[in-house]
Design a protein around this motif. Structure first.
Motif, PDB file in Angstrom:
ATOM      1  N   LEU A  14      32.305  37.469  47.862  1.00  0.00           N
ATOM      2  CA  LEU A  14      32.733  37.196  46.491  1.00  0.00           C
ATOM      3  C   LEU A  14      31.725  37.697  45.468  1.00  0.00           C
ATOM      4  O   LEU A  14      32.098  38.033  44.336  1.00  0.00           O
ATOM      5  CB  LEU A  14      32.959  35.688  46.299  1.00  0.00           C
ATOM      6  CG  LEU A  14      34.082  35.043  47.118  1.00  0.00           C
ATOM      7  CD1 LEU A  14      34.187  33.560  46.785  1.00  0.00           C
ATOM      8  CD2 LEU A  14      35.406  35.735  46.864  1.00  0.00           C
ATOM      9  N   LEU A  18      32.567  39.124  41.737  1.00  0.00           N
ATOM     10  CA  LEU A  18      32.546  38.094  40.705  1.00  0.00           C
ATOM     11  C   LEU A  18      31.118  37.735  40.337  1.00  0.00           C
ATOM     12  O   LEU A  18      30.237  37.685  41.202  1.00  0.00           O
ATOM     13  CB  LEU A  18      33.277  36.838  41.193  1.00  0.00           C
ATOM     14  CG  LEU A  18      34.727  37.038  41.672  1.00  0.00           C
ATOM     15  CD1 LEU A  18      35.181  35.833  42.463  1.00  0.00           C
ATOM     16  CD2 LEU A  18      35.638  37.296  40.485  1.00  0.00           C
ATOM     17  N   ARG A  23      31.994  32.210  38.595  1.00  0.00           N
ATOM     18  CA  ARG A  23      32.336  31.357  39.728  1.00  0.00           C
ATOM     19  C   ARG A  23      31.980  29.899  39.442  1.00  0.00           C
ATOM     20  O   ARG A  23      32.742  28.977  39.774  1.00  0.00           O
ATOM     21  CB  ARG A  23      31.618  31.850  40.987  1.00  0.00           C
ATOM     22  CG  ARG A  23      32.125  33.188  41.475  1.00  0.00           C
ATOM     23  CD  ARG A  23      31.205  33.815  42.500  1.00  0.00           C
ATOM     24  NE  ARG A  23      31.090  33.022  43.719  1.00  0.00           N
ATOM     25  CZ  ARG A  23      30.382  33.398  44.786  1.00  0.00           C
ATOM     26  NH1 ARG A  23      29.752  34.572  44.772  1.00  0.00           N
ATOM     27  NH2 ARG A  23      30.319  32.642  45.853  1.00  0.00           N
ATOM     28  N   THR A  26      34.266  28.379  36.495  1.00  0.00           N
ATOM     29  CA  THR A  26      35.636  28.240  36.984  1.00  0.00           C
ATOM     30  C   THR A  26      35.742  27.055  37.932  1.00  0.00           C
ATOM     31  O   THR A  26      36.683  26.252  37.852  1.00  0.00           O
ATOM     32  CB  THR A  26      36.098  29.521  37.701  1.00  0.00           C
ATOM     33  OG1 THR A  26      36.011  30.631  36.804  1.00  0.00           O
ATOM     34  CG2 THR A  26      37.527  29.384  38.191  1.00  0.00           C
ATOM     35  N   ALA A  57      32.663  33.453  50.815  1.00  0.00           N
ATOM     36  CA  ALA A  57      31.384  33.375  50.113  1.00  0.00           C
ATOM     37  C   ALA A  57      30.202  33.366  51.069  1.00  0.00           C
ATOM     38  O   ALA A  57      29.053  33.196  50.648  1.00  0.00           O
ATOM     39  CB  ALA A  57      31.345  32.131  49.221  1.00  0.00           C
ATOM     40  N   SER A 119      31.657  28.144  44.668  1.00  0.00           N
ATOM     41  CA  SER A 119      31.450  28.267  43.222  1.00  0.00           C
ATOM     42  C   SER A 119      29.980  28.376  42.838  1.00  0.00           C
ATOM     43  O   SER A 119      29.652  28.988  41.826  1.00  0.00           O
ATOM     44  CB  SER A 119      32.082  27.072  42.494  1.00  0.00           C
ATOM     45  OG  SER A 119      33.471  27.034  42.671  1.00  0.00           O
ATOM     46  N   THR A 121      26.152  29.580  43.619  1.00  0.00           N
ATOM     47  CA  THR A 121      25.351  30.533  44.381  1.00  0.00           C
ATOM     48  C   THR A 121      23.892  30.436  43.959  1.00  0.00           C
ATOM     49  O   THR A 121      23.596  30.041  42.822  1.00  0.00           O
ATOM     50  CB  THR A 121      25.839  31.977  44.144  1.00  0.00           C
ATOM     51  OG1 THR A 121      25.521  32.360  42.793  1.00  0.00           O
ATOM     52  CG2 THR A 121      27.342  32.080  44.345  1.00  0.00           C
ATOM     53  N   SER A 191      38.066  39.646  37.749  1.00  0.00           N
ATOM     54  CA  SER A 191      37.629  38.335  37.278  1.00  0.00           C
ATOM     55  C   SER A 191      38.789  37.544  36.691  1.00  0.00           C
ATOM     56  O   SER A 191      38.937  36.340  36.944  1.00  0.00           O
ATOM     57  CB  SER A 191      36.526  38.498  36.225  1.00  0.00           C
ATOM     58  OG  SER A 191      35.409  39.175  36.764  1.00  0.00           O
ATOM     59  N   TYR A 194      41.077  36.330  39.466  1.00  0.00           N
ATOM     60  CA  TYR A 194      40.424  35.236  40.190  1.00  0.00           C
ATOM     61  C   TYR A 194      40.610  33.919  39.446  1.00  0.00           C
ATOM     62  O   TYR A 194      41.014  32.902  40.037  1.00  0.00           O
ATOM     63  CB  TYR A 194      38.938  35.558  40.350  1.00  0.00           C
ATOM     64  CG  TYR A 194      38.104  34.430  40.921  1.00  0.00           C
ATOM     65  CD1 TYR A 194      38.085  34.173  42.283  1.00  0.00           C
ATOM     66  CD2 TYR A 194      37.322  33.632  40.085  1.00  0.00           C
ATOM     67  CE1 TYR A 194      37.316  33.144  42.803  1.00  0.00           C
ATOM     68  CE2 TYR A 194      36.552  32.601  40.597  1.00  0.00           C
ATOM     69  CZ  TYR A 194      36.552  32.367  41.952  1.00  0.00           C
ATOM     70  OH  TYR A 194      35.794  31.341  42.463  1.00  0.00           O
TER      71      TYR A 194
END
Length: 213
Positions: A14, A18, A23, A26, A57, A119, A121, A191, A194
């Motif tokens: 991902l 993105l 992420r 969202t 992910a 979501s 990272t 994006s 998504y």
């Protein structure tokens, strides 16, 4: 003690498409809608969808752990009978209300974990000192989870100490170790798709079943 070979980290697919901030925000916007969905017919597919995104992910999904989590939450709810009795297992009366509540809460918790996995990272950069602290916390948490297989039950303290020393060396503790830089090749179209896919899946499902009920 010999160091165990570190398992290679799965690639975050991902991250190629993105940005970390997209992420994150969202995912945060999906939490209220996901928790307000009470229908198991909707919640189960959403949890599986979130698990798929977490896998994309680069996260390792241990389904046995999540099955145990849902089962334990459901079991403790069955101890307080509510609604029609479905069956009796010894002294425990399995009631429809308690079973539905337990499964809903267990799936909600698992879905929240999966949602956070895809979501959030370690590359997320939030403004301010609090944002920097939060980003480092997410990084260290993921690294400790990644090092669980190197922690030996026979030498728990020693193996855990090695993992922590890798994360927090005596010098340079303020900055996390360098990670592999993933080249971001996303576009505004990807994006947008998504965000629309997730919003329609969660908020669209919530409003649809609210209107239909």
């Amino acid at each position: 003690m010999k160091n165990k070979k570190v398992q290679p980290r799965r690639r975050d697919s991902l991250a190629l498409l993105l940005s970390p901030s997209l992420r994150f925000w969202t995912g945060m916007a999906l939490i209220p809608g996901f928790f307000m969905i009470e229908s198991l017919k909707v919640k189960v597919p959403l949890v599986l969808f979130f698990a798929l995104l977490a896998y994309l992910a680069g996260k390792k999904i241990r389904f046995l752990y999540f099955f145990f989590l849902i089962g334990s939450i459901t079991f403790f709810h069955l101890l307080t009978p509510v609604g029609r009795i479905l069956m009796e297992i010894g002294p425990i009366k399995v009631t429809s209300g308690a079973l539905l509540t337990g499964l809903t809460k267990g799936l909600s918790l698992c879905g929240l974990v999966f949602l956070s996995l895809f979501s959030v990272t370690p590359d997320l950069k939030l403004p301010g000192k609090l944002g920097g602290l939060l980003a480092r916390t997410f990084y260290y948490f993921e690294e400790i989870l990644n090092g669980r297989k190197r922690i030996s039950p026979r030498d728990f303290i020693g193996s855990l100490d090695l993992v922590l020393l890798e994360l927090f060396p005596p010098e340079g503790m303020d900055d996390p170790p360098q990670r592999e830089v993933i080249e971001f090749r996303g576009s505004r179209l990807v994006s947008t798709l998504y965000v629309l896919l997730l919003f329609i899946s969660v908020w669209g499902s919530y409003f649809w079943f609210t209107l239909m009920s």
